[in-house]
Design a protein around this motif. Structure first.
Motif, PDB file in Angstrom:
ATOM      1  N   THR A 157      29.247 -92.095-141.699  1.00 53.54           N
ATOM      2  CA  THR A 157      28.448 -93.256-142.119  1.00 53.54           C
ATOM      3  C   THR A 157      28.512 -94.355-141.065  1.00 53.54           C
ATOM      4  OG1 THR A 157      28.827 -92.755-144.447  1.00 53.54           O
ATOM      5  CG2 THR A 157      28.187 -95.018-143.914  1.00 53.54           C
ATOM      6  N   LYS A 158      29.702 -94.610-140.562  1.00 49.28           N
ATOM      7  CA  LYS A 158      29.884 -95.652-139.547  1.00 49.28           C
ATOM      8  C   LYS A 158      29.150 -95.300-138.251  1.00 49.28           C
ATOM      9  CE  LYS A 158      33.569 -97.995-136.978  1.00 49.28           C
ATOM     10  NZ  LYS A 158      35.023 -98.048-136.763  1.00 49.28           N
ATOM     11  N   ARG A 159      29.268 -94.052-137.814  1.00 45.00           N
ATOM     12  CA  ARG A 159      28.638 -93.634-136.553  1.00 45.00           C
ATOM     13  C   ARG A 159      27.111 -93.653-136.649  1.00 45.00           C
ATOM     14  NH1 ARG A 159      31.347 -93.119-131.841  1.00 45.00           N
ATOM     15  NH2 ARG A 159      29.554 -91.927-131.181  1.00 45.00           N
ATOM     16  N   LEU A 160      26.584 -93.224-137.799  1.00 46.73           N
ATOM     17  CA  LEU A 160      25.137 -93.092-137.948  1.00 46.73           C
ATOM     18  C   LEU A 160      24.458 -94.341-138.485  1.00 46.73           C
ATOM     19  CD1 LEU A 160      24.924 -89.499-139.470  1.00 46.73           C
ATOM     20  CD2 LEU A 160      24.736 -90.166-137.058  1.00 46.73           C
ATOM     21  N   GLY A 161      25.228 -95.180-139.158  1.00 46.70           N
ATOM     22  CA  GLY A 161      24.644 -96.362-139.780  1.00 46.70           C
ATOM     23  C   GLY A 161      23.818 -96.032-141.011  1.00 46.70           C
ATOM     24  N   ILE A 162      24.056 -94.865-141.588  1.00 49.76           N
ATOM     25  CA  ILE A 162      23.347 -94.398-142.781  1.00 49.76           C
ATOM     26  C   ILE A 162      24.370 -93.884-143.779  1.00 49.76           C
ATOM     27  CG2 ILE A 162      21.781 -92.618-143.675  1.00 49.76           C
ATOM     28  CD1 ILE A 162      20.400 -92.617-140.971  1.00 49.76           C
ATOM     29  N   THR A 163      24.202 -94.256-145.023  1.00 49.86           N
ATOM     30  CA  THR A 163      25.073 -93.730-146.072  1.00 49.86           C
ATOM     31  C   THR A 163      24.462 -92.431-146.591  1.00 49.86           C
ATOM     32  OG1 THR A 163      25.755 -95.955-146.699  1.00 49.86           O
ATOM     33  CG2 THR A 163      26.138 -94.198-148.312  1.00 49.86           C
ATOM     34  N   PRO A 164      25.157 -91.314-146.385  1.00 52.85           N
ATOM     35  CA  PRO A 164      24.595 -90.036-146.827  1.00 52.85           C
ATOM     36  C   PRO A 164      24.672 -89.869-148.339  1.00 52.85           C
ATOM     37  CG  PRO A 164      26.773 -89.710-145.893  1.00 52.85           C
ATOM     38  CD  PRO A 164      26.439 -91.163-145.712  1.00 52.85           C
ATOM     39  N   LYS A 165      23.779 -89.071-148.848  1.00 56.54           N
ATOM     40  CA  LYS A 165      23.822 -88.671-150.252  1.00 56.54           C
ATOM     41  C   LYS A 165      24.677 -87.410-150.313  1.00 56.54           C
ATOM     42  CE  LYS A 165      19.217 -90.460-151.268  1.00 56.54           C
ATOM     43  NZ  LYS A 165      19.581 -91.514-152.175  1.00 56.54           N
TER      44      LYS A 165
END
Length: 178
Positions: A157-165
């Protein structure tokens, strides 16, 4: 002999992720032996994929090896990594060299939580590389047993800047898709 068709694990994870989350466009399958980045369209059809099957640093076996080295049950590695005050920055993402480096760091008395946070960082970097080569599209769904590791999920999440489902049973996504 009773089978009427064949479904690859890649297609199974694509279909399973889409079944859980119809908004899914990218699937990150973090399994025990390999990792896959998969894209699907608005109907859940597979549109592309990349596998990380030659490098162990992104898969469950790598995490299991490191947990054994640190003498920590694998199911506790995620929570312990979140206690890190100063994550170790490994000089490599290679699983073989990272294991040697982790052993040397452990012998210096560095906290296991900092080592685990560094290991999870290596795994997140591998995921990021695959997604850069494929195409990261929201919504991102994580599948596979590693998705149960909160330390890896938070680092991704931190690396991508997206919170996965993440489904309640992420290791079942492929079975549902099949």
């Amino acid at each position: 002999p009773f089978a009427h068709s064949h479904v690859s694990d890649i297609l199974a994870h694509a279909l399973g992720a889409f079944w859980y989350f119809p908004s899914a466009r990218t699937v990150l399958d973090l399994g025990g032996q390999d990792c896959k980045a998969i894209n699907v369209d608005e109907r859940g059809r597979l549109t592309g994929f990349i596998m990380n099957d030659k490098c162990a640093s992104g898969n469950g076996r790598f995490l299991e090896t490191m947990a054994d080295l640190l003498e920590i049950p694998i199911e506790k590695t995620g929570d312990i990594s979140l206690e890190s005050q100063k994550p170790v920055i490994f000089s490599t993402i290679c699983a073989v060299f990272a294991k040697s480096e982790a052993l040397a760091i452990l012998r210096k008395g560095i906290p296991k939580s900092d080592i685990l946070a560094g290991i999870h960082h290596i795994m997140a970097v591998q995921c990021e590389k695959m997604l850069e080569m494929l195409s990261l599209q929201e919504d991102l769904v994580m599948s596979g047993g590693i998705s149960k590791n909160i330390g890896v999920v938070k680092m991704v999440t931190k690396r991508l800047g997206i919170t996965p489902k993440i489904p309640a049973d992420p290791q079942m996504v492929g079975a549902v898709g099949a």
